[in-house]
Design a protein around this motif. Structure first.
Motif, PDB file in Angstrom:
ATOM      1  N   ILE A  86      79.565 -46.157 100.310  1.00 19.12           N
ATOM      2  CA  ILE A  86      79.212 -47.064 101.402  1.00 19.12           C
ATOM      3  C   ILE A  86      80.405 -47.892 101.874  1.00 19.12           C
ATOM      4  CG2 ILE A  86      78.496 -49.006  99.934  1.00 19.12           C
ATOM      5  CD1 ILE A  86      76.121 -49.368 101.906  1.00 19.12           C
ATOM      6  N   VAL A  87      81.411 -48.066 101.011  1.00 18.00           N
ATOM      7  CA  VAL A  87      82.583 -48.866 101.372  1.00 18.00           C
ATOM      8  C   VAL A  87      83.707 -48.014 101.944  1.00 18.00           C
ATOM      9  CG1 VAL A  87      82.073 -50.675  99.692  1.00 18.00           C
ATOM     10  CG2 VAL A  87      83.495 -48.734  99.008  1.00 18.00           C
ATOM     11  N   SER A  88      83.527 -46.708 102.015  1.00 11.17           N
ATOM     12  CA  SER A  88      84.569 -45.822 102.522  1.00 11.17           C
ATOM     13  C   SER A  88      84.502 -45.695 104.037  1.00 11.17           C
ATOM     14  CB  SER A  88      84.419 -44.435 101.891  1.00 11.17           C
ATOM     15  OG  SER A  88      85.246 -43.492 102.543  1.00 11.17           O
ATOM     16  N   THR A  89      85.674 -45.645 104.658  1.00 12.43           N
ATOM     17  CA  THR A  89      85.745 -45.385 106.097  1.00 12.43           C
ATOM     18  C   THR A  89      86.319 -43.994 106.370  1.00 12.43           C
ATOM     19  OG1 THR A  89      87.945 -46.418 106.240  1.00 12.43           O
ATOM     20  CG2 THR A  89      86.015 -47.837 106.636  1.00 12.43           C
ATOM     21  N   ALA A  90      86.454 -43.196 105.322  1.00 14.74           N
ATOM     22  CA  ALA A  90      86.991 -41.847 105.484  1.00 14.74           C
ATOM     23  C   ALA A  90      86.036 -41.004 106.324  1.00 14.74           C
ATOM     24  CB  ALA A  90      87.194 -41.196 104.116  1.00 14.74           C
ATOM     25  N   PRO A  91      86.566 -40.186 107.226  1.00 12.72           N
ATOM     26  CA  PRO A  91      85.705 -39.339 108.067  1.00 12.72           C
ATOM     27  C   PRO A  91      85.204 -38.124 107.286  1.00 12.72           C
ATOM     28  CG  PRO A  91      88.003 -38.937 108.587  1.00 12.72           C
ATOM     29  CD  PRO A  91      87.998 -40.023 107.546  1.00 12.72           C
ATOM     30  N   VAL A  92      83.977 -38.195 106.782  1.00 13.68           N
ATOM     31  CA  VAL A  92      83.405 -37.073 106.029  1.00 13.68           C
ATOM     32  C   VAL A  92      82.101 -36.632 106.677  1.00 13.68           C
ATOM     33  CG1 VAL A  92      84.429 -37.836 103.854  1.00 13.68           C
ATOM     34  CG2 VAL A  92      82.126 -38.593 104.449  1.00 13.68           C
ATOM     35  N   SER A  93      81.739 -35.407 106.432  1.00 16.64           N
ATOM     36  CA  SER A  93      80.455 -34.908 106.926  1.00 16.64           C
ATOM     37  C   SER A  93      79.317 -35.664 106.260  1.00 16.64           C
ATOM     38  CB  SER A  93      80.320 -33.413 106.624  1.00 16.64           C
ATOM     39  OG  SER A  93      81.320 -32.673 107.286  1.00 16.64           O
ATOM     40  N   LYS A  94      78.283 -35.941 107.025  1.00 19.10           N
ATOM     41  CA  LYS A  94      77.118 -36.633 106.482  1.00 19.10           C
ATOM     42  C   LYS A  94      75.877 -35.818 106.814  1.00 19.10           C
ATOM     43  CE  LYS A  94      79.264 -41.198 106.961  1.00 19.10           C
ATOM     44  NZ  LYS A  94      79.172 -42.556 107.554  1.00 19.10           N
ATOM     45  N   TYR A  95      75.167 -35.409 105.762  1.00 19.36           N
ATOM     46  CA  TYR A  95      73.944 -34.638 105.977  1.00 19.36           C
ATOM     47  C   TYR A  95      73.023 -34.801 104.779  1.00 19.36           C
ATOM     48  CZ  TYR A  95      76.840 -31.256 103.365  1.00 19.36           C
ATOM     49  OH  TYR A  95      77.665 -30.650 102.449  1.00 19.36           O
ATOM     50  N   SER A  96      71.740 -34.627 105.027  1.00 16.35           N
ATOM     51  CA  SER A  96      70.735 -34.741 103.958  1.00 16.35           C
ATOM     52  C   SER A  96      70.727 -33.466 103.119  1.00 16.35           C
ATOM     53  CB  SER A  96      69.363 -35.015 104.556  1.00 16.35           C
ATOM     54  OG  SER A  96      69.022 -33.996 105.472  1.00 16.35           O
ATOM     55  N   MET A  97      69.862 -33.420 102.119  1.00 18.28           N
ATOM     56  CA  MET A  97      69.837 -32.309 101.171  1.00 18.28           C
ATOM     57  C   MET A  97      69.684 -30.963 101.886  1.00 18.28           C
ATOM     58  SD  MET A  97      70.048 -31.744  97.884  1.00 18.28           S
ATOM     59  CE  MET A  97      69.500 -33.245  97.041  1.00 18.28           C
ATOM     60  N   LEU A  98      70.537 -30.024 101.535  1.00 11.19           N
ATOM     61  CA  LEU A  98      70.491 -28.698 102.136  1.00 11.19           C
ATOM     62  C   LEU A  98      69.173 -27.994 101.812  1.00 11.19           C
ATOM     63  CD1 LEU A  98      74.090 -27.379 101.345  1.00 11.19           C
ATOM     64  CD2 LEU A  98      73.251 -28.318 103.518  1.00 11.19           C
ATOM     65  N   ASP A  99      68.767 -27.108 102.707  1.00 11.76           N
ATOM     66  CA  ASP A  99      67.527 -26.376 102.484  1.00 11.76           C
ATOM     67  C   ASP A  99      67.752 -25.245 101.476  1.00 11.76           C
ATOM     68  OD1 ASP A  99      68.805 -24.288 103.869  1.00 11.76           O
ATOM     69  OD2 ASP A  99      67.750 -24.712 105.737  1.00 11.76           O
ATOM     70  N   LYS A 100      66.665 -24.622 101.097  1.00 15.82           N
ATOM     71  CA  LYS A 100      66.700 -23.587 100.062  1.00 15.82           C
ATOM     72  C   LYS A 100      67.643 -22.448 100.424  1.00 15.82           C
ATOM     73  CE  LYS A 100      63.654 -20.275  97.700  1.00 15.82           C
ATOM     74  NZ  LYS A 100      62.238 -19.840  97.533  1.00 15.82           N
ATOM     75  N   GLU A 101      67.585 -21.962 101.650  1.00 16.43           N
ATOM     76  CA  GLU A 101      68.409 -20.820 102.033  1.00 16.43           C
ATOM     77  C   GLU A 101      69.893 -21.144 101.952  1.00 16.43           C
ATOM     78  OE1 GLU A 101      67.536 -17.689 102.397  1.00 16.43           O
ATOM     79  OE2 GLU A 101      65.574 -18.445 101.772  1.00 16.43           O
ATOM     80  N   SER A 102      70.270 -22.366 102.287  1.00 17.15           N
ATOM     81  CA  SER A 102      71.675 -22.762 102.194  1.00 17.15           C
ATOM     82  C   SER A 102      72.132 -22.806 100.743  1.00 17.15           C
ATOM     83  CB  SER A 102      71.881 -24.129 102.848  1.00 17.15           C
ATOM     84  OG  SER A 102      71.577 -24.083 104.226  1.00 17.15           O
ATOM     85  N   LEU A 103      71.274 -23.308  99.862  1.00 13.30           N
ATOM     86  CA  LEU A 103      71.615 -23.350  98.441  1.00 13.30           C
ATOM     87  C   LEU A 103      71.692 -21.946  97.851  1.00 13.30           C
ATOM     88  CD1 LEU A 103      69.473 -26.419  97.278  1.00 13.30           C
ATOM     89  CD2 LEU A 103      71.943 -26.343  97.729  1.00 13.30           C
ATOM     90  N   LEU A 104      70.823 -21.046  98.295  1.00 12.23           N
ATOM     91  CA  LEU A 104      70.878 -19.658  97.836  1.00 12.23           C
ATOM     92  C   LEU A 104      72.143 -18.970  98.336  1.00 12.23           C
ATOM     93  CD1 LEU A 104      67.175 -18.512  98.368  1.00 12.23           C
ATOM     94  CD2 LEU A 104      68.294 -19.081  96.213  1.00 12.23           C
ATOM     95  N   ALA A 105      72.544 -19.264  99.561  1.00 16.66           N
ATOM     96  CA  ALA A 105      73.776 -18.682 100.102  1.00 16.66           C
ATOM     97  C   ALA A 105      74.982 -19.146  99.289  1.00 16.66           C
ATOM     98  CB  ALA A 105      73.933 -19.059 101.577  1.00 16.66           C
ATOM     99  N   GLY A 106      74.947 -20.407  98.879  1.00 20.49           N
ATOM    100  CA  GLY A 106      76.027 -20.928  98.036  1.00 20.49           C
ATOM    101  C   GLY A 106      76.091 -20.204  96.704  1.00 20.49           C
ATOM    102  N   ALA A 107      74.937 -19.899  96.139  1.00 23.41           N
ATOM    103  CA  ALA A 107      74.892 -19.179  94.863  1.00 23.41           C
ATOM    104  C   ALA A 107      75.494 -17.786  95.010  1.00 23.41           C
ATOM    105  CB  ALA A 107      73.457 -19.099  94.366  1.00 23.41           C
ATOM    106  N   ARG A 108      75.176 -17.125  96.106  1.00 27.16           N
ATOM    107  CA  ARG A 108      75.755 -15.793  96.332  1.00 27.16           C
ATOM    108  C   ARG A 108      77.272 -15.877  96.489  1.00 27.16           C
ATOM    109  NH1 ARG A 108      70.665 -15.206  99.059  1.00 27.16           N
ATOM    110  NH2 ARG A 108      71.519 -16.047 101.005  1.00 27.16           N
ATOM    111  N   GLU A 109      77.745 -16.944  97.117  1.00 25.12           N
ATOM    112  CA  GLU A 109      79.190 -17.125  97.265  1.00 25.12           C
ATOM    113  C   GLU A 109      79.840 -17.387  95.913  1.00 25.12           C
ATOM    114  OE1 GLU A 109      82.942 -17.385  98.797  1.00 25.12           O
ATOM    115  OE2 GLU A 109      81.124 -16.615  99.743  1.00 25.12           O
TER     116      GLU A 109
END
Length: 339
Positions: A86-109
Motif C-alpha cells: 500500500i505504501v509503494s508507488t511502483a507501477p505494477v499490474s493490479k488484478y484480482s485472483m486469476l480464474d481457474k483457466e488462467s491458473l491451469l495455463a500457468g501449471a502447463r507452462e
C-alpha cells in the motif's frame, strides 16, 4: 596480517564445518559469523565445503520451481521491500485472483519449463473464502491431471483455510520470515514476525510441507542473518528460498544497496551449513545480485525459480537450463505421475 591469515589463526576449517553439517551438528554463532565475514579469497574453499554438504543430501540434482502471480497489487500491507504494498508507488499490474483457466495455463507452462513445483502466489494479508475457493478449484484439477507439486503462498491463514488447502492437494505452503525478529518492525508494521511463525507452524500442523525463507539486504546485520538461519532450522522448514533484495523504485527500500555476488554466495553457504538437508533455493534477486557468479550458487543451493518473479523479470528459461547442464548437474523432475 590480512583477514585470511587471521581466519587460519582462529582455526576456521571449512571442511570441518561441512562434516559438522552432515552430522546435523549445529554451527556456533561464531562459526556462522566466520562464514559471512571471511576474506573473499576464502570463497572457493567455503563453496567447496558447502558443496560437500549439498552433494551428500542431493547429489547433482536441481529442483525447479515456477511462480504464478495469481493476484497482484491491491495489498493493504506496508512491507518496505514490496512493489505491491500500500505504501509503494511502483507501477505494477493490479488484478484480482486469476480464474481457474488462467491458473491451469500457468501449471502447463510450469511443466514446459521442467518445473516440479508450481507456486500459486497472491498479494494481500490473507485470502478471502471466495479467493480460496478459486485456488482450490484449480489445485484439484492440477493435482488430478498434471505431474506437479503445488505450493501456495496466500498470506496469513485461518485454521479451516489451511485444512481446505491441504485436503485439496496443496503439497507445500510458503510464508517467508523475510528478516530477523529484531529487524522486523523496520520492514513492516501491519503484521508481526510472530504471526509469520504461527502461519508456518499452522500449515505444517495440517500436513503441508513448510516453506519459509528470507530476503537478504534489508539492513540486517551478519549476526541477524545467522539468527535467521537458526530460526528456519528451528521451524524445520523443508524448503528455504533465499531472496536477495532487488531495490524497486517507488518502495521504501529503493535506495538500499544490492548484496555483492561474493557476499550472496557466502549467505547461501551459511544456510546450507545450518540447514544441511533442506531445499535451499536461490530465489528473487538472483540474476541482479549474483550476476555472472550465478552458476556458483548451485554449489550450495539445490533449487531455483525459473521464469519471472512476482513483479520483476527472471532469467530466460533456456539460460537456466543451459546453466544447469554446463555445471554437469541435472534437473530433478517431479516424482508425481499424471492420472
Amino acid at each position: 596480517m590480512n583477514l585470511f591469515n587471521q581466519d587460519v589463526d582462529k582455526g576456521v576449517d571449512w571442511g570441518l564445518l561441512a562434516k559438522k553439517a552432515i552430522r546435523f551438528s549445529n554451527l556456533t554463532l561464531e562459526e556462522g559469523m566466520a562464514v559471512l565475514e571471511a576474506d573473499d579469497v576464502e570463497l572457493l574453499p567455503i563453496m567447496q565445503a558447502a558443496f560437500q554438504v549439498r552433494h551428500h543430501f542431493y547429489g547433482k540434482k536441481v529442483k525447479l520451481n515456477m511462480i504464478m502471480n495469481a493476484k497482484s497489487g491491491l495489498c493493504p500491507e506496508d512491507c518496505g521491500y514490496c512493489s505491491q504494498s500500500i505504501v509503494s508507488t511502483a507501477p505494477v499490474s493490479k488484478y484480482s485472483m486469476l480464474d481457474k483457466e488462467s491458473l491451469l495455463a500457468g501449471a502447463r507452462e510450469a511443466i514446459a519449463r521442467k518445473a516440479g513445483t508450481y507456486c500459486i502466489v497472491a498479494s494481500g494479508k490473507g485470502p478471502t473464502d471466495r479467493e480460496l475457493d478459486q485456488v482450490i478449484d484449480a489445485v484439484q484439477e492440477i493435482t488430478r491431471t498434471m505431474p506437479l507439486k503445488i505450493c501456495a503462498c496466500l498470506g496469513i491463514l485461518k485454521g479451516d483455510q489451511a485444512q481446505r488447502l491441504a485436503d485439496a492437494g496443496v503439497h507445500r505452503y510458503n510464508h517467508n520470515l523475510n528478516t530477523s525478529k529484531a529487524n522486523y518492525p523496520s520492514i513492516t508494521t501491519t503484521h508481526t514476525y510472530d504471526q509469520r511463525i504461527e502461519t508456518v507452524k499452522m500449515a505444517q500442523s495440517y500436513g503441508m510441507s513448510p516453506c519459509s525463507g528470507v530476503i537478504i539486504g534489508m539492513g540486517e546485520t551478519n549476526e541477524e542473518i545467522v539468527q535467521m538461519a537458526y530460526a528456519l532450522r528451528e521451524l524445520d522448514a523443508d524448503s528455504i528460498p533465499i531472496n536477495f533484495l532487488n531495490p524497486i523504485p517507488g518502495t521504501p527500500l529503493e535506495e538500499a544497496q544490492r548484496v555483492s555476488p561474493i557476499q550472496a554466495l557466502k549467505v547461501l553457504a551459511l544456510f546450507r551449513f545450518i540447514c544441511p538437508s533442506k531445499e535451499i533455493r536461490v530465489a528473487g534477486g538472483r540474476e541482479l545480485n549474483l550476476r555472472s557468479l550465478q552458476p556458483l550458487s548451485l554449489y550450495a543451493a539445490n533449487s531455483i525459480f525459473v521464469g519471472d518473479y512476482l513483479t520483476t523479470e527472471g532469467q530466460e528459461i533456456t539460460a537456466d537450463h543451459q546453466m544447469i547442464e554446463d555445471l554437469g548437474f541435472e534437473i530433478e523432475m517431479c516424482a508425481l505421475s499424471a492420472v
